[in-house]
Design a protein around this motif. Sequence first.
Motif, PDB file in Angstrom:
ATOM      1  N   UNK A 187     -35.012 -10.098  21.374  1.00 19.88           N
ATOM      2  CA  UNK A 187     -36.251  -9.505  20.850  1.00 19.88           C
ATOM      3  C   UNK A 187     -37.362 -10.544  20.751  1.00 19.88           C
ATOM      4  N   UNK A 188     -36.997 -11.810  20.568  1.00 17.36           N
ATOM      5  CA  UNK A 188     -37.999 -12.872  20.516  1.00 17.36           C
ATOM      6  C   UNK A 188     -38.551 -13.158  21.911  1.00 17.36           C
ATOM      7  N   UNK A 189     -37.693 -13.020  22.899  1.00 17.80           N
ATOM      8  CA  UNK A 189     -38.075 -13.330  24.276  1.00 17.80           C
ATOM      9  C   UNK A 189     -38.744 -12.145  24.958  1.00 17.80           C
ATOM     10  N   UNK A 190     -38.357 -10.947  24.543  1.00 15.55           N
ATOM     11  CA  UNK A 190     -38.911  -9.713  25.125  1.00 15.55           C
ATOM     12  C   UNK A 190     -38.892  -8.641  24.049  1.00 15.55           C
ATOM     13  N   UNK A 206     -46.615 -12.251  28.495  1.00 12.81           N
ATOM     14  CA  UNK A 206     -47.500 -12.704  27.420  1.00 12.81           C
ATOM     15  C   UNK A 206     -46.926 -12.454  26.024  1.00 12.81           C
ATOM     16  N   UNK A 207     -45.831 -11.673  25.956  1.00 12.63           N
ATOM     17  CA  UNK A 207     -45.272 -11.368  24.631  1.00 12.63           C
ATOM     18  C   UNK A 207     -44.099 -12.283  24.288  1.00 12.63           C
ATOM     19  N   UNK A 208     -43.747 -13.230  25.148  1.00 10.62           N
ATOM     20  CA  UNK A 208     -42.603 -14.088  24.850  1.00 10.62           C
ATOM     21  C   UNK A 208     -42.894 -15.025  23.683  1.00 10.62           C
ATOM     22  N   UNK A 209     -42.037 -15.021  22.702  1.00  9.76           N
ATOM     23  CA  UNK A 209     -42.102 -15.835  21.474  1.00  9.76           C
ATOM     24  C   UNK A 209     -43.462 -15.628  20.806  1.00  9.76           C
ATOM     25  N   UNK A 210     -44.368 -16.592  20.959  1.00  8.87           N
ATOM     26  CA  UNK A 210     -45.720 -16.475  20.380  1.00  8.87           C
ATOM     27  C   UNK A 210     -46.711 -17.154  21.320  1.00  8.87           C
ATOM     28  N   UNK A 211     -47.992 -16.823  21.227  1.00  6.88           N
ATOM     29  CA  UNK A 211     -48.993 -17.545  22.026  1.00  6.88           C
ATOM     30  C   UNK A 211     -48.952 -19.054  21.777  1.00  6.88           C
ATOM     31  N   UNK A 239     -29.960 -15.862  23.116  1.00  5.98           N
ATOM     32  CA  UNK A 239     -29.920 -14.562  23.783  1.00  5.98           C
ATOM     33  C   UNK A 239     -29.006 -13.536  23.158  1.00  5.98           C
ATOM     34  N   UNK A 240     -28.884 -13.532  21.816  1.00  2.00           N
ATOM     35  CA  UNK A 240     -28.051 -12.515  21.188  1.00  2.00           C
ATOM     36  C   UNK A 240     -28.821 -11.202  21.145  1.00  2.00           C
ATOM     37  N   UNK A 865     -35.123 -10.116  12.955  1.00  2.00           N
ATOM     38  CA  UNK A 865     -36.482 -10.219  12.428  1.00  2.00           C
ATOM     39  C   UNK A 865     -37.450  -9.442  13.315  1.00  2.00           C
ATOM     40  N   UNK A 866     -38.227  -8.557  12.699  1.00  2.00           N
ATOM     41  CA  UNK A 866     -39.259  -7.834  13.434  1.00  2.00           C
ATOM     42  C   UNK A 866     -38.788  -6.635  14.205  1.00  2.00           C
TER      43      UNK A 866
END
Length: 926
Positions: A187-190, A206-211, A239-240, A865-866
Amino acid sequence: MSIYKDYIKEIEERKIQGLHPKPIDGAELLSEIIAQIKDSGNEDRPDSLKFFIYNTLPGTTSAAGVKAKFLKEIILGESKVEEISPAYAFELLSHMKGGPSIEVLLDLALGNDISIAKDAANVLKTQVFLYEADTNRLKEAFNNGNEIAKDIIESYAKAEFFTKLPDVAEEIRVVTFIAGEGDISTDLLSPGNQAHSRSDRELHGKCMITPQAQDEIRALQAQHPDKSVMLIAEKGTMGVGSSRMSGVNNVALWTGKQASPYIPFVNIAPIVGGTNGISPIFLTTVDVTGGIGIDLKNWVKKLDENGNPVRNENGDIVLEEAYSVATGTVFTINTKTKKLYNGDQELIDISKAFTPQKVEFIKAGGSYAIVFGKKLQTFAAQLLGIEAPVVFAPSKEISHEGQGLTAVEKIFNRNAVGITPGKVLHAGSDVRVQVNIVGSQDTTGLMTSQELESMAATVISPIVDGAYQSGCHTASVWDKKAQANIPKLMKFMNEFGLITARDPKGEYHAMTDVIHKVLNDITVDEWAIIIGGDSHTRMSKGVAFGADSGTVALALATGEASMPIPESVKVTFKGDMKEHMDFRDVVHATQAQMLKQFGGENVFQGRIIEVHIGTLPADQAFTFTDWTAEMKAKASINISEDNTLIESLEIAKGRIQIMIDKGMDNHNQVLQGLINKADKRIAEIRSGEKPALTPDSNAKYYAEVVVDLDVIVEPMIADPDVNNEDVSKRYTHDTIRDLSYYGGEKKVDLGFVGSCMVHKGDLKIVSQMLRNLEKQNGKVEFNAPLVVAAPTYNIIDELKAEGDWELLEKYSGFEFDDNAPKGEARTEYKNVMYLERPGCNLCMGNQEKAAKGDTVLATSTRLFQGRVVEDSERKKGESLLASTPVVVLSAIIGRIPNIDEYKAAVEGIDLTKFAPPIKELVQVGH
């Protein structure tokens, strides 16, 4: 306005977002571009040339067909383009990855112009994405004495498409970037809430991790232009969670290298690492892209003078740093010694990342090329009547004489393709297996369709028993994004040969049932192997593996998958369930008891959980097998008693018949074929010819876990532990707490009963609890919103027939309406019950979410998270996971109840019960 002008307008709009032109996949647009290229005076000709050469998607897209045809015209001299010589046209064809390009190359290679034929043959020798129609043309030409065809086939037999590739570099220098501390979720990566953009790779990147993280990666690349950036999960597993090809695609887009100068935004060769390694499902995806995944082991257990682990005041094992992987650290990966170095200092052995097979994936730019290449070599050698030269690393075959087989070892031996005849294989063996059932879900399905196009596949493999394309991940909100993506996906998959949740012709009612429930129903043989595009592909019949969209595409196209036979951990039960407990509590307690038994080591991680449930039908047993994703297991197998399995298969038959009655079967009568297979399997069990699958009594396990039901006396809650001082221990699914921990005081802002973890019994629990509370108090008032989403339509139909749905409707403040689906996600919730459309709903987090900062209590699977709830400025969002009765009661009273309140609320309620099988479920004498 022309299509080209529309495209230019879109390009201008994308510029505002900092994006390049979107790659072209449509024939109509590319045809207009070609017309402009042919018109030497056209003002748009220079841009049109760039779009044609550098911005057209390959494979079987309609644009690829137009491009290949035009390149053929140039090669034959029928069209002249100053900037594209015949030699350059051949180069462009060589990067188009099968389908129309192969058809054109075969036309040229088998044509009358010998010079052109030889050039075409040289390109064909580098290609691997050939299908039966292509190889049949070569075979016919070869049998007719065509020398060019013979030359191509001889090259294929030698596997020159692989041997002539450059070797993997001996040294790969990397610079580290810590993506986060603790487990890194996909979810953090995509992020799930950006699922709609996954097929637009640049936008999704553009959504990977944070800007900020993206800026830091760019800075590292600028400082270290000769090195690759290695993304790291510090003190965690990389990658969990979900099986996201888009996650690896994003990592490759930011840190990998371009697969071809003529294919935009398709990158390969990402390098990732984790203190605790790489999640199995994510590592498979890394292999697909020819990447490298490293188990860093940079934190180790601190030992006392007696060699025992040191524990802190909380009883947790203390870790100490073996070496630093801080952002900006430079390492050298040596692919020959298979070691990781910091300068001249050897750090760890990384040979697991460089097995012979993985080195082949890296050399070939991904695992697909190896799979198709081996098939091509076998075809050529058989046609030539020779034994195929040994080019590829031989599959590892491990066999222990006198040792029995676990359930997964039995299934893999039954489904194995191309192994030494008569040899029985054990865990650790590399096996190519036939896949029986395949599932594609709707937020990764567009990527799966792109993968199918890129590997030039046009129809499902005939050896697949059944395949299903779901609509559950986009069921909650029928917004413009869904309306743009989903019909296109359903049409593609329907034409490819899958049973689809939505009918492209609009003749049958959309079925947004959760994909895992459907796959569980259409799996009608406990010996089956299932591949699905979601990490919760965890059927309670057969063995199921969640996979990335590429592996799903490969299974659809070839009917096969390749993987080592995993080790197994055996889980059995003793004791008796307490009357007030629900089976979901047993599931959570299994994880807690396992961690306690093994001193905090997760023995489930990366292995098969062989769970001897025995007496629970498939629906209820799925609650356990589904959760094994959260246990970080590679997969799970449920061992059933004969009568229980027959009951499960009869239920499955009934549900498949409902799908047939709705008009969902296709011209191949796939669904009817599954009913026939179920009938055959039931007859085999009843006659004693082939009882339900069991392991051998002398099978060998990595570990055995015995779950004590007697000690489970309170509901068990999985807690994200969002405020743990050790950041690496947040959001792990490993913190399992009993109800009393919360003291009856923890406020709950929203309750959610839904996701693949619930079954019909859970929805009946909701109605029974409401009925009880109504009798006790005269009415029911909610102190927090309660969102209820049945996983399937058939559950709602059965609840209506049994009178439960009417009571749910009575207390609902909202009920879904298929004739007027929601057009936008809900952002505010009132203290009422919401009856949502069947599907994933809040569990997915891509459409509906709780309010930021909420404390959510849910029956679902994810607490990352998120995912279900994002943080707010005032507090962290948290998603705790519990059984249905705990969630319902918490929403009614607005807090987690104490044990006395809970017991009173569930008195007389039919909770999901479980009694361990009386006899041991093993096969003796093998």
